[in-house]
Design an enzyme around this catalytic site. Sequence first.
Site, PDB file in Angstrom:
ATOM      1  N   LYS A 175       0.844  -1.202   0.000  1.00 55.92           N
ATOM      2  CA  LYS A 175       0.000   0.000   0.000  1.00 55.92           C
ATOM      3  C   LYS A 175       0.875   1.247   0.000  1.00 55.92           C
ATOM      4  O   LYS A 175       0.596   2.218  -0.687  1.00 55.92           O
ATOM      5  CB  LYS A 175      -0.953  -0.014   1.191  1.00 55.92           C
ATOM      6  N   LYS A 232      -5.446  -9.764 -12.187  1.00 54.80           N
ATOM      7  CA  LYS A 232      -6.263 -10.361 -11.123  1.00 54.80           C
ATOM      8  C   LYS A 232      -7.555  -9.551 -10.975  1.00 54.80           C
ATOM      9  O   LYS A 232      -7.518  -8.320 -10.947  1.00 54.80           O
ATOM     10  CB  LYS A 232      -5.471 -10.314  -9.810  1.00 54.80           C
ATOM     11  N   LYS A 267     -11.655  -5.412  -6.864  1.00 50.21           N
ATOM     12  CA  LYS A 267     -12.448  -4.187  -6.750  1.00 50.21           C
ATOM     13  C   LYS A 267     -11.601  -2.966  -7.066  1.00 50.21           C
ATOM     14  O   LYS A 267     -12.074  -1.982  -7.617  1.00 50.21           O
ATOM     15  CB  LYS A 267     -12.972  -4.053  -5.302  1.00 50.21           C
TER      16      LYS A 267
HETATM   17  P1  ADP Z   1     -10.419  -7.343  -3.809  1.00 50.23           P
HETATM   18  O1  ADP Z   1      -9.053  -7.613  -4.402  1.00 50.23           O
HETATM   19  O2  ADP Z   1     -11.484  -7.311  -4.853  1.00 50.23           O
HETATM   20  O3  ADP Z   1     -10.421  -6.130  -2.891  1.00 50.23           O
HETATM   21  P2  ADP Z   1     -10.392  -8.811  -1.357  1.00 50.23           P
HETATM   22  O4  ADP Z   1      -8.940  -8.535  -1.166  1.00 50.23           O
HETATM   23  O5  ADP Z   1     -11.396  -8.120  -0.489  1.00 50.23           O
HETATM   24  O6  ADP Z   1     -10.758  -8.582  -2.901  1.00 50.23           O
HETATM   25  O7  ADP Z   1     -10.585 -10.376  -1.259  1.00 50.23           O
HETATM   26  C1  ADP Z   1     -11.590 -11.065  -0.528  1.00 50.23           C
HETATM   27  C2  ADP Z   1     -11.331 -12.541  -0.710  1.00 50.23           C
HETATM   28  O8  ADP Z   1     -11.518 -12.938  -2.092  1.00 50.23           O
HETATM   29  C3  ADP Z   1      -9.906 -12.964  -0.351  1.00 50.23           C
HETATM   30  O9  ADP Z   1      -9.943 -14.225   0.319  1.00 50.23           O
HETATM   31  C4  ADP Z   1      -9.199 -13.089  -1.691  1.00 50.23           C
HETATM   32  O10 ADP Z   1      -8.153 -14.025  -1.664  1.00 50.23           O
HETATM   33  C5  ADP Z   1     -10.339 -13.537  -2.616  1.00 50.23           C
HETATM   34  N1  ADP Z   1     -10.114 -13.018  -3.976  1.00 50.23           N
HETATM   35  C6  ADP Z   1     -10.195 -11.721  -4.357  1.00 50.23           C
HETATM   36  N2  ADP Z   1      -9.945 -11.564  -5.676  1.00 50.23           N
HETATM   37  C7  ADP Z   1      -9.689 -12.807  -6.162  1.00 50.23           C
HETATM   38  C8  ADP Z   1      -9.373 -13.313  -7.467  1.00 50.23           C
HETATM   39  N3  ADP Z   1      -9.270 -12.517  -8.529  1.00 50.23           N
HETATM   40  N4  ADP Z   1      -9.178 -14.645  -7.595  1.00 50.23           N
HETATM   41  C9  ADP Z   1      -9.283 -15.470  -6.515  1.00 50.23           C
HETATM   42  N5  ADP Z   1      -9.586 -15.047  -5.264  1.00 50.23           N
HETATM   43  C10 ADP Z   1      -9.793 -13.737  -5.070  1.00 50.23           C
END
Ligand code: ADP
Length: 324
Positions: free
Chosen positions: A110, A189, A192
């Site tokens: 970050k 990947k 959000k």
């Molecule tokens: P984002 O990257 O959208 O903010 P988060 O970090 O809040 O998502 O992730 C919430 C959960 O979903 C975590 O356990 C994360 O490992 C899983 N996750 C998020 N994006 C992916 C992805 N593209 N593929 C697989 N798992 C994901």
Amino acid sequence: MRVLSGVQPSGRLHIGNYFGALRQHLALQRENEALYFIANYHALTSLSDPNLVRQYTLDVALDYLALGLDPAKTVFFRQSDVPAVCELAWIFSCVTPMGLLERCVSYKDKIAKGIAPNAGLFTYPVLQAADILIYRSNLVPVGADQKQHIEVTRDIAVKFNQAYGETLVIPEPYIMAATAVVPGIDGQKMSKSYDNTIEIFAEPGPLKKRVMRIVTDSTPVEAPKNPDTCNVFALLKLVASPEETAEWAARYRAGGMGYGESKKRLAELLTECFAPYRENRKSLEKDPTYVEDVLADGGRRARAIAEPVMEDVRKATGIVVAKK
Ligand code: ADP
Ligand code: TRP
């Protein structure tokens, strides 16, 4: 086995969240005592609009319930309904070496992105440790990106037990690595933060629009294509049957197929796959009292588990609180 996990309410959930996390959370609730919570205190490290914090908290609640979380069996709650986690986080911060937090990759990432860090972002893993240890959780299912935070949690628990005597249960991470990273419509990947998501609860029209925008290479229609490097195929295989996946792989390799065709089928399959959940979510949206009751009840059950652990921690550390 007591299973616990948390999700940050930081936006609408997408199919990367579903295949990477939620699906496993929901499967684990069947055979275990599961506790799942909405990490709204954690969300404050990056979200400062109170209306959004409220809205996303409700969104995550609706999403989990619509996808089949069973609130009679699983304890489903808001992090803030157990404020003692903040008390425990403070106590933990006094046994946590600075170096342990300074090494955390998610914090360093970050900073590298130019985000001006607040103290909450730095101590984020300490609150996460409190979330886990306050319920004497055994297993914490998380994505690979969270593994280090679970290691920090274990270190904190060991340090606490060494300093104050055996009080806390050391949890194990359960890394949900079986699912490869789900790519977003731009091939990075899905996240959000990258505006490349396909939302779980998107309506068929907007969903199709998103799918048609998935980035593909410029191989001409007639030429053979490699399914293993195609973003459309990577998503298709998550929702198609094994037979259909094999058929698409063969069609890619044979040539004579345009990406428009596999995109169209992907949009259909995603629409079908999530249709019943979309309906569930719509009925839940009409019943906010039910959703609030579920979370309030989950909060009560979570507090009942946390309180005796807090008593042990206060006793061990010499912190005295007047009896109510
Ligand atoms: P984002 O990257 O959208 O903010 P988060 O970090 O809040 O998502 O992730 C919430 C959960 O979903 C975590 O356990 C994360 O490992 C899983 N996750 C998020 N994006 C992916 C992805 N593209 N593929 C697989 N798992 C994901
Ligand atoms: N940090 C986790 C994430 O971003 C969310 C979280 C907060 C969590 N507290 C937790 C996960 C406790 C597991 C256990 O995904």
